[in-house]
Design a protein around this motif. Structure first.
Motif, mmCIF file in Angstrom:
data_model
loop_
_atom_site.group_PDB
_atom_site.id
_atom_site.type_symbol
_atom_site.label_atom_id
_atom_site.label_comp_id
_atom_site.label_asym_id
_atom_site.label_seq_id
_atom_site.Cartn_x
_atom_site.Cartn_y
_atom_site.Cartn_z
ATOM 1 N N ARG A 179 0.835 -1.210 0.000
ATOM 2 C CA ARG A 179 0.000 0.000 0.000
ATOM 3 C C ARG A 179 0.866 1.255 0.000
ATOM 4 N NH1 ARG A 179 -2.765 -2.965 4.152
ATOM 5 N NH2 ARG A 179 -4.655 -3.963 3.326
ATOM 6 N N ALA A 180 1.947 1.232 0.777
ATOM 7 C CA ALA A 180 2.835 2.396 0.800
ATOM 8 C C ALA A 180 3.462 2.628 -0.573
ATOM 9 C CB ALA A 180 3.912 2.205 1.869
ATOM 10 N N MET A 181 3.901 1.553 -1.205
ATOM 11 C CA MET A 181 4.476 1.700 -2.549
ATOM 12 C C MET A 181 3.431 2.196 -3.543
ATOM 13 S SD MET A 181 6.781 -1.783 -2.698
ATOM 14 C CE MET A 181 7.159 -1.494 -4.427
ATOM 15 N N THR A 203 1.081 9.142 -5.955
ATOM 16 C CA THR A 203 1.420 10.535 -5.683
ATOM 17 C C THR A 203 2.373 11.093 -6.741
ATOM 18 O OG1 THR A 203 1.138 10.161 -3.310
ATOM 19 C CG2 THR A 203 2.396 12.095 -3.971
ATOM 20 N N GLN A 204 3.379 10.330 -7.080
ATOM 21 C CA GLN A 204 4.340 10.797 -8.076
ATOM 22 C C GLN A 204 3.689 10.944 -9.452
ATOM 23 O OE1 GLN A 204 7.603 8.055 -7.892
ATOM 24 N NE2 GLN A 204 8.423 8.913 -5.988
ATOM 25 N N LEU A 205 2.849 9.989 -9.817
ATOM 26 C CA LEU A 205 2.172 10.089 -11.115
ATOM 27 C C LEU A 205 1.208 11.266 -11.143
ATOM 28 C CD1 LEU A 205 1.441 6.320 -11.855
ATOM 29 C CD2 LEU A 205 3.170 7.787 -12.911
ATOM 30 N N ALA A 206 0.507 11.505 -10.017
ATOM 31 C CA ALA A 206 -0.414 12.638 -9.967
ATOM 32 C C ALA A 206 0.339 13.963 -10.058
ATOM 33 C CB ALA A 206 -1.238 12.579 -8.682
ATOM 34 N N GLU A 207 1.494 14.047 -9.418
ATOM 35 C CA GLU A 207 2.292 15.277 -9.515
ATOM 36 C C GLU A 207 2.740 15.521 -10.959
ATOM 37 O OE1 GLU A 207 5.511 15.335 -6.802
ATOM 38 O OE2 GLU A 207 4.287 14.938 -5.043
ATOM 39 N N LEU A 208 3.213 14.466 -11.604
ATOM 40 C CA LEU A 208 3.637 14.629 -12.993
ATOM 41 C C LEU A 208 2.470 15.022 -13.888
ATOM 42 C CD1 LEU A 208 6.017 11.517 -13.312
ATOM 43 C CD2 LEU A 208 6.668 13.930 -13.038
ATOM 44 N N SER A 209 1.311 14.402 -13.649
ATOM 45 C CA SER A 209 0.148 14.730 -14.472
ATOM 46 C C SER A 209 -0.304 16.167 -14.252
ATOM 47 C CB SER A 209 -0.990 13.757 -14.144
ATOM 48 O OG SER A 209 -2.158 14.105 -14.840
ATOM 49 N N ALA A 267 -2.129 15.590 -5.742
ATOM 50 C CA ALA A 267 -1.738 14.194 -5.556
ATOM 51 C C ALA A 267 -2.369 13.612 -4.298
ATOM 52 C CB ALA A 267 -0.226 14.087 -5.479
ATOM 53 N N ALA A 268 -2.426 14.406 -3.215
ATOM 54 C CA ALA A 268 -3.060 13.933 -1.982
ATOM 55 C C ALA A 268 -4.548 13.719 -2.181
ATOM 56 C CB ALA A 268 -2.811 14.928 -0.852
ATOM 57 N N ALA A 269 -5.184 14.599 -2.964
ATOM 58 C CA ALA A 269 -6.616 14.437 -3.231
ATOM 59 C C ALA A 269 -6.882 13.215 -4.087
ATOM 60 C CB ALA A 269 -7.161 15.685 -3.918
ATOM 61 N N GLY A 270 -5.949 12.882 -4.992
ATOM 62 C CA GLY A 270 -6.150 11.730 -5.854
ATOM 63 C C GLY A 270 -5.899 10.413 -5.171
ATOM 64 N N SER A 271 -5.109 10.408 -4.084
ATOM 65 C CA SER A 271 -4.772 9.158 -3.394
ATOM 66 C C SER A 271 -5.670 8.875 -2.209
ATOM 67 C CB SER A 271 -3.320 9.228 -2.895
ATOM 68 O OG SER A 271 -3.167 10.298 -1.977
ATOM 69 N N MET A 272 -6.761 9.627 -2.050
ATOM 70 C CA MET A 272 -7.687 9.379 -0.953
ATOM 71 C C MET A 272 -8.430 8.073 -1.187
ATOM 72 S SD MET A 272 -9.253 13.190 -0.356
ATOM 73 C CE MET A 272 -10.287 12.635 0.980
#
Length: 492
Positions: A181-183, A189-195, A475-480
């Motif tokens: 889950r952490a991975m 998060t990284q993909l959302a930041e790039l997007s 990214a935080a909003a997308g990983s909820m």
């Protein structure tokens, strides 16, 4: 050498017979299957020891002069007999030899002479007496007690080992799932930041709208969803106008209060401590008295814990000319509602308690099982954070809320947080309260006015969100988790 044969259906049974007859030290000579059974040849351990020990010649009495009549008739012994006597001074107890048929003296010239006088060939050919069969091991001594097996202890040990293995496996699996889950969260998060970085460079107006929504107090989850659904446009003003239209369309309010005041019924104001339930109850009571008169209204308070809690409502009731009833539990509430069933409108002021208190569930159950159709109106404090308001709604929702009332609007720096919760939770907003005056500071909810006020005077707040902060928030909003995601909003 006494070799014994044992047969049984299985090797285990045959070995058990060997142990019973010859003891645990018996020597197994052969073990083979014969005609559907198992045949074991065994030898007693004592017989094996006697075979390995050297033979000792026993002294024999000498005969009187068989060769010379002048020889002194004294008993003579062989040299080997003297050696044997020196080694073993105590004579052994020999078993009585089997009686043999007497032979004539004349036919055996060596009769009565020592064995050394008898020729070697004749001595070897002389018949030996049959040894007496020794008693079995069981007859010589009591059989050894076999150690017993404690099946209960063994079962307990096996159960403990299995439980420990399961616990260890569950712990390892839980740790592995947490790492996965952490991975996954890190990758999302990284993909959302790039997007988002790519989106902000390609469509800068979306970044401007995002700053406006965050500064107004709306959550990053709602902002992300609306920005992703926003139609393509080059103008940030047009994009913000579209956002306001969608928010106003999804904010549910009552058109007028005629349906509420003219229809009547039983209404209970619920919510945490200090949100203004008692003051809001007095404001609603004043509106009902001005429309229907004091005889059509009844007030009930369940606040018997707070010092002077019911006295505040009694003062309001005295000013309005309305009787105030105090109840303590579900039975009192059921009796009071049955006595007041002829009233047009009944307002219930409940006890204020934290949304994390277990008594909230009991309060909701008490109102639901009171025997009347009690409509619950949740008071939401406009100064609370988005996370706090979400907890309040989840705690007080129960089987469903009839609506909500926004309180302390005059004290809030931004109202986007409470509007966000109302939109995402699909609540019906009835009134807004912006002061302590009764009944002047209670107004019908105007959704266009509320949305416009949420985006007004937030320029300074929008400047605090930098370009580097927006990708992290998106990214935080997308990983909820799915439980915290917003409900579907209407775009068209």
């Amino acid at each position: 050498m006494n070799v014994k044969k044992f047969t049984a259906a299985t090797s285990r049974d045959a070995l058990r017979k060997v142990r019973e007859a010859l003891g645990p030290d018996a020597v197994i000579l052969s073990n083979r299957p014969v005609d559907g059974v198992v045949e074991i040849l065994a030898l007693d351990n004592d017989d094996v020891a006697s075979l390995s020990a050297p033979a000792v010649e026993e002294p024999q009495p000498a005969a009187f002069g068989a060769f010379d009549n002048d020889f002194d008739p004294e008993p003579t012994f062989s040299r080997s007999a003297f050696a044997a006597a020196a080694r073993d001074p105590q004579p052994r107890q020999q078993p009585a030899p089997r009686a043999a048929a007497p032979a004539p003296q004349a036919m055996d010239p060596f009769a009565g002479q020592p064995d050394v006088a008898r020729p070697y060939v004749e001595r070897r050919a002389a018949p030996q007496a049959e040894p007496e069969v020794p008693p079995t091991y069981v007859n010589r001594r009591a059989p050894a007690q076999e150690p017993g097996i404690d099946m209960a202890a063994m079962t307990q040990m096996m159960s403990a080992a299995i439980a420990q293995a399961k616990e260890s496996a569950a712990s390892e699996m839980s740790g592995m799932m947490n790492e996965i889950r952490a991975m996954r969260g890190l990758m999302e998060t990284q993909l959302a930041e790039l997007s988002w970085n790519a989106t902000a460079q390609r469509e800068p107006q979306k970044a401007a709208v995002l700053r406006e929504m965050l500064a107004a107090g709306f959550s990053a989850t709602l902002a992300r969803y609306l920005i992703e659904k926003m139609p393509a446009t080059k103008d940030a003003a047009d994009a913000l106008r579209w956002i306001k239209t969608v928010l106003a369309r999804n904010l549910t309010t009552i058109a007028n209060e005629d349906d509420l005041l003219n229809k009547g019924g039983v209404f209970a104001l619920v919510g945490p401590t200090g949100v203004g339930k008692t003051t809001t109850t007095a404001k609603l009571a004043a509106r009902c008295v001005m429309r229907h008169g004091p005889d059509k209204l009844a007030l009930i308070t369940t606040d018997a814990y707070r010092i002077g809690g019911h006295e505040q409502l009694r003062i309001y009731g005295k000013i309005l000319g309305v009787m105030v009833h105090s109840v303590k539990d579900e039975a009192d509430l059921r009796i009071a509602l049955k006595e007041l069933k002829n009233k047009h409108t009944v307002l219930i002021d409940t006890i204020g308690m934290s949304q994390r208190d277990q008594m909230v569930t009991e309060q909701v159950a008490m109102l639901s099982d009171s025997g009347a159709d009690v409509k619950r109106l949740l008071c939401l404090n406009a100064t609370s954070t988005n996370e706090t308001l979400n907890e309040v709604v989840r705690a007080y929702q129960g089987t469903g809320l009839a609506g909500c009332i926004m309180t302390k609007l005059d004290e809030a720096a931004s109202i986007g947080n409470v509007l966000d919760v109302v939109i995402r939770q699909k609540l019906n907003l009835h009134y807004i309260s912006n002061g302590q005056r009764v009944p002047e500071d209670l107004h019908l909810a105007d959704r266009a006015m509320l949305i416009d006020r949420a985006f007004r005077n937030n320029r300074n707040a929008a400047a605090q969100f930098g370009d580097a902060d927006l990708p992290l928030m998106m990214a935080a909003a997308g990983s909820m988790s799915n439980a915290d995601r917003m409900r579907e909003v209407t775009l068209g």
